[in-house]
Each structure stands twice: as C-alpha cells, then as structure tokens.
Design a protein around this motif. Structure first.
Motif, PDB file in Angstrom:
ATOM      1  N   VAL A  64      33.475  11.857 -49.445  1.00  0.00           N
ATOM      2  CA  VAL A  64      34.092  11.325 -50.654  1.00  0.00           C
ATOM      3  C   VAL A  64      35.184  12.287 -51.095  1.00  0.00           C
ATOM      4  O   VAL A  64      34.959  13.490 -51.209  1.00  0.00           O
ATOM      5  N   TYR A 106      37.067   3.360 -48.146  1.00  0.00           N
ATOM      6  CA  TYR A 106      36.853   2.765 -49.461  1.00  0.00           C
ATOM      7  C   TYR A 106      37.853   3.354 -50.455  1.00  0.00           C
ATOM      8  O   TYR A 106      37.856   4.567 -50.681  1.00  0.00           O
ATOM      9  N   ASP A 107      38.676   2.503 -51.042  1.00  0.00           N
ATOM     10  CA  ASP A 107      39.638   2.956 -52.042  1.00  0.00           C
ATOM     11  C   ASP A 107      39.118   2.580 -53.423  1.00  0.00           C
ATOM     12  O   ASP A 107      39.167   1.417 -53.818  1.00  0.00           O
ATOM     13  N   PRO A 151      35.941   2.247 -54.786  1.00  0.00           N
ATOM     14  CA  PRO A 151      35.059   1.085 -54.619  1.00  0.00           C
ATOM     15  C   PRO A 151      34.385   0.586 -55.888  1.00  0.00           C
ATOM     16  O   PRO A 151      33.959  -0.565 -55.941  1.00  0.00           O
ATOM     17  N   ASN A 173      27.350   1.022 -54.801  1.00  0.00           N
ATOM     18  CA  ASN A 173      27.040   2.327 -54.201  1.00  0.00           C
ATOM     19  C   ASN A 173      25.857   2.225 -53.241  1.00  0.00           C
ATOM     20  O   ASN A 173      25.881   2.781 -52.132  1.00  0.00           O
ATOM     21  N   ILE A 205      26.945   0.546 -50.067  1.00  0.00           N
ATOM     22  CA  ILE A 205      27.714   1.450 -49.203  1.00  0.00           C
ATOM     23  C   ILE A 205      26.775   2.342 -48.390  1.00  0.00           C
ATOM     24  O   ILE A 205      26.958   2.525 -47.185  1.00  0.00           O
ATOM     25  N   SER A 217      31.943   6.966 -43.043  1.00  0.00           N
ATOM     26  CA  SER A 217      32.439   6.443 -44.318  1.00  0.00           C
ATOM     27  C   SER A 217      33.349   7.458 -44.992  1.00  0.00           C
ATOM     28  O   SER A 217      33.001   8.638 -45.089  1.00  0.00           O
ATOM     29  N   ALA A 256      35.466   7.635 -48.600  1.00  0.00           N
ATOM     30  CA  ALA A 256      35.756   6.979 -49.875  1.00  0.00           C
ATOM     31  C   ALA A 256      36.597   7.886 -50.742  1.00  0.00           C
ATOM     32  O   ALA A 256      36.442   9.113 -50.721  1.00  0.00           O
ATOM     33  N   THR A 298      37.587   8.352 -54.853  1.00  0.00           N
ATOM     34  CA  THR A 298      37.134   7.870 -56.158  1.00  0.00           C
ATOM     35  C   THR A 298      37.291   8.971 -57.202  1.00  0.00           C
ATOM     36  O   THR A 298      37.398  10.151 -56.869  1.00  0.00           O
TER      37      THR A 298
END
Length: 232
Positions: A16, A146-147, A149, A162, A165, A176, A178, A180
């Motif tokens: 992330v 994931y932009d 999410p 969440n 995912i 993955s 992401a 955020t």
C-alpha cells in the motif's frame, strides 16, 4: 511529480502506497503499466525493463494486470455483464459463451451474482466498486492495482471492500498494489506500507512499523494532525 522513487515489490506481496493528495501515488501505479511514460529511470517487471516495450509487447503485458480505478470507471450505457467482460471481448481470445462463464464467476467472487443485466445507474457506490473489481480480475491477472479503492464509500462499505481485497488476493494468489490516504484501509490490506513525500519514498515498513515509527512526517500523516512538518 516523482523524484527518483525506488521500490521493489515481491511476487504475491500486498503493498500500500500512502501520502498526501498530489504526492504522486496515482502517477506511480500508472507508470507500472505505462499509462504514463517515465522521464528517467526504469520500470522492471519479471526481470524485464518494460519502458523498452513496443505497442504489441505492452498490450500483452497489460493482460497480466488488472486495475480498479478510483471512480470504478464503468460505462453507463453498458450492462454490468458487458462492463465486466469488456476486456475479454476486446482481446478476441474467447468465445461469447466463455466470456459469459468468466463474467459469472468473477461476479460471484465479488458477491454480485445475478447482477449481470443491471446498469451502473442502478447500483450503489459499493456495488459499482465491486463491478469495477470484477472487471479488474476478469482476465485472471497476476497483479492487481487499486487506485483509492475506498474513496467515496461509507465506513461499513469501505470495510467490505477491504475484506474483499484481502480475500481476492488469497483466493487468486495475486500481487496487490494499492494507493490510498485511508489509513484504516492501508493497515487492513497491507503486508508493507510505503509513504511518498516530496516525490520520494519517505518511509517503508510493515503496518506495525508504520504505527510505531518516530518519523515525524509519517506520524503526522497517519494521525491526521494539522501540526507537524507537513505543510498544507
């Protein structure tokens, strides 16, 4: 703007990327599939510098990625089934019956079995996100991007996304990535968190390391304090 970001992402990992709005999070993931071209440096995937790929090679590469856009990016004029199956149809590798079966399977994975004939306007924000996610996994990609999410979702729906995912990562065995600014989401889905600040990597570590670091920039961001080195 990015200024020499250096990252390594392992296969099967959940990364992330956090940071202020405008720090380059979305720019970063768009570089990973060359939706944006780097001014300098390299993007290496599976041992190969993809910045050297021609259009044909790039098209094949992108089939190995799935992306959930911030707004879900659904086509309002198309049904859920057509939205989810769009990439499969465009690839011209599958017959219509095969596409229907693949779409049904992916809708089941995101908890939307039977929603095939609905239009995006008939769906809630959370359902639209799940349709976007079904489309992202339609081709069984190796990497999911994931932009933001959970942007625009209420806390309960965000928590559901969440969990989805995390479950899809385990079920599909995908890598993955992401981006955020939702720290609850970041702590829930990440194996490792990377913070961007000033176009560079400010800090990276496990969720626990992020929570306990003495880095004042990280602390200010994750606590949402108006006081600290980050100036708005």
């Amino acid at each position: 703007m990015l200024k020499g970001v250096d990252m390594r992402i392992e296969r099967g990992e959940s990364i992330v990327v956090i940071g202020q709005s405008g720090c380059g999070k979305s720019v970063l993931i768009k570089h990973l599939i060359r939706l944006l071209e780097p001014d300098a440096g390299k993007v290496i995937f599976d041992g190969v510098d993809i910045s050297e790929y021609d259009f044909g090679e790039l098209s094949k590469l992108r089939l190995r990625f799935g992306m959930l856009f911030q707004s879900a990016a659904l086509f309002d004029s198309m049904t859920v089934e057509d939205n989810v199956g769009l990439g499969l149809t465009e690839s011209r590798r599958f017959r219509r019956k095969e596409i229907k079966e693949m779409v049904d399977e992916k809708l089941e994975m995101v908890g939307l079995s039977g929603a095939n004939n609905k239009r995006p306007a008939e769906l809630s924000g959370g359902m639209r996100k799940r349709v976007g996610l079904a489309r992202a996994i339609a081709s069984s990609p190796e990497v999911l991007l994931y932009d933001e999410p959970t942007t625009g979702l209420d806390p309960i729906t965000a928590d559901m996304i969440n969990e989805l995912i995390v479950n899809l990562r385990e079920r599909l065995e995908v890598t993955s990535i992401a981006v955020t600014h939702d720290m609850k989401s970041a702590f829930q889905i990440a194996d490792r968190i990377v913070m961007l600040h000033g176009g560079k990597v400010e800090f990276e570590g496990t969720p626990e390391e992020v929570k306990t670091t003495e880095n004042p920039i990280v602390n200010q961001f994750i606590t949402g304090s108006s006081t600290g080195p980050i100036q708005v």
